[in-house]
Write a protein that holds these residues in place. Structure first.
Motif, PDB file in Angstrom:
ATOM      1  N   UNK A  70       0.842  -1.186   0.000  1.00  0.00           N
ATOM      2  CA  UNK A  70       0.000   0.000   0.000  1.00  0.00           C
ATOM      3  C   UNK A  70       0.875   1.232   0.000  1.00  0.00           C
ATOM      4  N   UNK A  71       0.585   2.116  -0.943  1.00  0.00           N
ATOM      5  CA  UNK A  71       1.357   3.347  -1.059  1.00  0.00           C
ATOM      6  C   UNK A  71       0.512   4.378  -1.779  1.00  0.00           C
ATOM      7  N   UNK A  72       0.920   5.645  -1.660  1.00  0.00           N
ATOM      8  CA  UNK A  72       0.167   6.714  -2.312  1.00  0.00           C
ATOM      9  C   UNK A  72       0.633   6.919  -3.745  1.00  0.00           C
ATOM     10  N   UNK A  73      -0.342   7.039  -4.641  1.00  0.00           N
ATOM     11  CA  UNK A  73      -0.061   7.492  -5.995  1.00  0.00           C
ATOM     12  C   UNK A  73      -0.870   8.774  -6.103  1.00  0.00           C
ATOM     13  N   UNK A  74      -0.220   9.916  -5.927  1.00  0.00           N
ATOM     14  CA  UNK A  74      -0.957  11.174  -5.759  1.00  0.00           C
ATOM     15  C   UNK A  74      -1.734  11.084  -4.463  1.00  0.00           C
TER      16      UNK A  74
END
Ligand code: GLN
Length: 265
Positions: free
Chosen positions: A53-57
């Motif tokens: 899980x990670x932010x893309x924007x």
């Protein structure tokens, strides 16, 4: 006369459309409101853990987010993902804020006292990240060192136990555990020399070291394999069944491996 009838009909049809619209709108809103509990599945995660899980924007993406989309589809609900600190995830589930937690979370006996877990869907092991020139590989290498971990994780537990337990391998060696809210922050401090090593799960460690391959190395450190599970509130059998059948299907089709590949650098 004809004109009058036509005008009247026009007025009636406009009114019908208008009334129809407004009643529709309020119905939809009403439905949305009353459905917001039952029509939405809320997943809590800590989006600082690529590839899971990670932010893309602004958006949370990753292996767990993709799995969660399939769970929501199987449940016929809309998915909402909420990012928070890792150590708040289990409490959020217990407090009823989240329907489920998908966060590369290791199934542990302690956590099982508070929540129910799905079938295991990924096997992992602790890794150690250090500077290329240090190249730490063993517990002995960590004696007297400052070790960064993500607060409340199995890596944190492993290092804290080694330092604090009477028979701990790092006990009395002058080693210190430094908890961070995110492994990325810990890695930043490693790069600037504030700490000597970071202990974190395999794939995340590899992701971090690959992104800084000129400076960081990651090697297997733990002895015990860990299994990730998706957590639900204790007794939520209905949702757990949907999660388990979704996971089993993905495992049978080799899709989890594909998702890991897709979200890895
Ligand atoms: N698998 C580890 C744990 O459950 C770390 C998970 C994470 O930081 N997202 O503690």
């Amino acid at each position: 006369m004809k004109k009058n009838i036509l005008a009247l009909l026009t007025v009636i049809s406009i009114l019908t459309i208008f009334v129809g619209c407004s009643s529709n709108t309020s119905k939809t809103q009403g439905n949305e409101n009353s459905n917001s509990k039952s029509g939405t599945l809320t997943m809590y995660t800590n989006a600082e853990f690529a590839p899971f899980e990670y932010f893309k924007g602004e958006k949370v993406v990753g292996v767990d987010a993709d799995i969660a989309e399939r769970i929501a589809a199987a449940a016929g609900k809309e998915l909402k993902i909420q990012h928070t600190d890792f150590d708040s995830l289990v409490p959020s589930l217990v407090a009823g804020k989240a329907d489920f937690v998908a966060a590369a979370m290791t199934i542990t006996p302690e956590r099982m006292e508070e929540v129910d877990f799905s079938i295991p869907y990924v096997e992992s092991i602790q890794h150690i990240i250090s500077l290329n020139e240090s190249n730490y590989t063993t517990m002995d290498d960590l004696k007297g060192k400052k070790i960064g971990v993500q607060l409340g994780t199995t890596g944190d537990l492993m290092v804290s136990d080694a330092i604090n337990l009477d028979d701990g391998a790092l006990k009395g060696s002058g080693s210190e555990v430094k908890p961070y809210s995110s492994p990325l922050e810990a890695a930043q401090d490693l790069l600037t020399g504030r700490i000597d090593a970071v202990v974190v799960d395999k794939l995340t460690a590899e992701e971090i070291s690959k992104n800084n391959s000129d400076k960081l190395t990651s090697v297997k450190f733990g002895e015990i394999s860990e299994s990730y599970g998706i957590a639900v509130a204790k007794g939520n059998k209905e949702l757990l069944e949907i999660i388990n059948s979704t996971l089993q299907k993905l495992l049978d089709e080799g899709k989890i491996e594909e998702l890991i590949e897709k979200h890895s650098n």
